[in-house]
Design an enzyme around this catalytic site. Structure first.
Site, mmCIF file in Angstrom:
data_model
loop_
_atom_site.group_PDB
_atom_site.id
_atom_site.type_symbol
_atom_site.label_atom_id
_atom_site.label_comp_id
_atom_site.label_asym_id
_atom_site.label_seq_id
_atom_site.Cartn_x
_atom_site.Cartn_y
_atom_site.Cartn_z
ATOM 1 N N LYS A 174 1.708 -3.682 6.664
ATOM 2 C CA LYS A 174 2.489 -3.073 5.163
ATOM 3 C C LYS A 174 3.893 -3.134 4.855
ATOM 4 O O LYS A 174 5.018 -4.111 4.328
ATOM 5 C CB LYS A 174 1.259 -2.476 4.875
ATOM 6 C CG LYS A 174 0.720 -3.286 4.137
ATOM 7 C CD LYS A 174 0.309 -4.337 3.051
ATOM 8 C CE LYS A 174 -1.059 -4.774 3.355
ATOM 9 N NZ LYS A 174 -1.266 -5.870 2.467
ATOM 10 N N TYR A 196 -1.946 -0.868 10.662
ATOM 11 C CA TYR A 196 -2.377 -1.276 9.221
ATOM 12 C C TYR A 196 -1.015 -0.715 8.909
ATOM 13 O O TYR A 196 -0.288 -2.062 7.912
ATOM 14 C CB TYR A 196 -3.389 -0.866 8.673
ATOM 15 C CG TYR A 196 -3.813 -0.904 7.180
ATOM 16 C CD1 TYR A 196 -4.177 -2.298 6.718
ATOM 17 C CD2 TYR A 196 -3.405 0.542 6.599
ATOM 18 C CE1 TYR A 196 -3.648 -2.271 5.811
ATOM 19 C CE2 TYR A 196 -3.435 -0.361 4.834
ATOM 20 C CZ TYR A 196 -3.463 -1.560 4.436
ATOM 21 O OH TYR A 196 -3.147 -1.919 3.352
ATOM 22 N N SER A 230 0.739 -1.403 0.017
ATOM 23 C CA SER A 230 0.015 0.253 0.151
ATOM 24 C C SER A 230 1.228 1.291 0.194
ATOM 25 O O SER A 230 1.645 1.155 0.250
ATOM 26 C CB SER A 230 -0.395 -0.241 1.732
ATOM 27 O OG SER A 230 -1.285 1.343 1.598
#
Length: 342
Positions: free
Chosen positions: A155, A151, A126
């Protein structure tokens, strides 16, 4: 035909990628425990492709269960790993759940890839790994800033795990794809984003227009941008899906410079929130009921991609502009509404 495992295949990007893979001659299976994906999405994909796509309801954070999937499919040649939790606010509230699921499932997948000799992996990352970038457009060599959420941290960690895995296992290849803002739906209107409580902007726009929501909020109009609202790089989900097909094929063909490569997936053009709303209003012929609210904590002011590397090394060319993105998103929302009436 090469057999490809798509994890998270009943989710938004995973389902569209399965369609693109199948359209380009791959044999595809899915692994999705439906904790965030939708069984209906698998049915819709099968209807669209006019053939059944088998989904294994496996919890990939369970190492033993993950291994049974590979034992049942010893001929897997490539893996595209989407399966992960992806809500930024939820990750702030439940960080351990995010680390356990997102990191644990990746480790289990890579362990099975090594054990069963699956040497081609594509990892779903992302643009959140960049945070508030110093220079725009963002290139793949931009330094990664401190993660804005658990989150985003998963990644960043996932990318490092992939890089270390390749270093320690010669002959294995991982392609890391950093998405910017996926939007839109398949032109058939058979598949699209199914989240009933979306956090992403475009489904909130379409739900407001269709009447599911009475109104929506634009968070901040006093940023240092063209019109004061945040800038993002919106990219159609089918353009993202096709990049996975290209990346996997290049990996299988051993046609990439390094065994661990990173690519940005964005159009390269920044669009403000208010510009996106205007594009939607133009496509739909509707006036959207929105209000201007205060800034939202954690929002990056502006980010958009330099996609030169994906264009040159993958041969990737985004096909959909912002108008087409809004049109397919709106057509999908209208199709859902018609089905609900029936």
């Amino acid at each position: 035909m090469s057999k490809i495992l798509v994890t998270g295949g009943c989710g938004y990007i995973g389902s569209h990628t399965i369609v693109d893979l199948a359209d380009h001659g791959f044999d595809v299976i899915s692994a999705d425990n439906l904790s965030r994906g939708f069984g209906e999405m698998n049915e819709r994909v099968s209807k669209l492709l006019e053939k059944s796509i088998q989904n294994y309801p496996v919890d990939l954070s369970d190492a033993a269960a993950t291994r049974t999937l590979f034992e049942a499919n010893p001929d897997i040649e490539g893996i595209i790993h989407f399966a992960a939790y992806k809500s930024v606010p939820e990750s702030v509230e439940a960080p351990l759940m995010y680390y356990k699921n997102n990191i644990g499932s990746l480790v289990n997948i890579l362990e099975c890839a090594r054990e069963f000799g699956v040497k081609n992996v594509v990892f779903s990352s992302s643009c959140s790994v960049y945070g508030n970038a110093d220079t725009l457009p963002v290139t793949e060599t931009a330094p990664l800033k401190e993660a804005e959420s658990p989150y985003a941290a998963t990644k960043q960690m996932g990318e490092q795990i992939c890089a270390d895995f390749v270093k320690g296992n010669p002959g294995y290849k991982v392609v890391i794809l950093r998405y910017f803002n996926p939007v839109g739906a398949h032109e058939s209107t058979l598949i699209g984003e199914m989240n009933q409580r979306p956090e992403n902007l475009v489904p909130i726009v379409t739900q407001t227009a269709i009447g599911i929501r009475a109104e929506m909020t634009v968070f901040g109009n006093d940023y240092d941008t063209r019109d004061g609202s945040c800038v993002r790089d919106y990219i159609h989900v089918m353009d993202i899906a096709h990049a996975h097909t290209l990346a996997l094929q290049k990996s299988i063909d051993n046609a990439l410079p390094k065994d661990c490569e990173v690519f940005n997936l964005g159009t390269g053009e920044g669009v403000t929130v208010l510009e996106l709303i205007q594009a939607f209003e133009s496509v739909s012929g509707l006036k959207l009921n929105y209000n201007i609210g205060p800034r939202r904590a954690g929002d990056v002011i502006k980010v958009y991609a330099d996609n030169t590397k994906a264009r040159t090394q993958l041969g990737w060319q985004p096909k959909y502009d912002i108008t087409a993105m809004m049109q397919t998103a709106w057509s999908w929302e209208q199709a859902l509404a018609k089905e609900a009436v029936r």
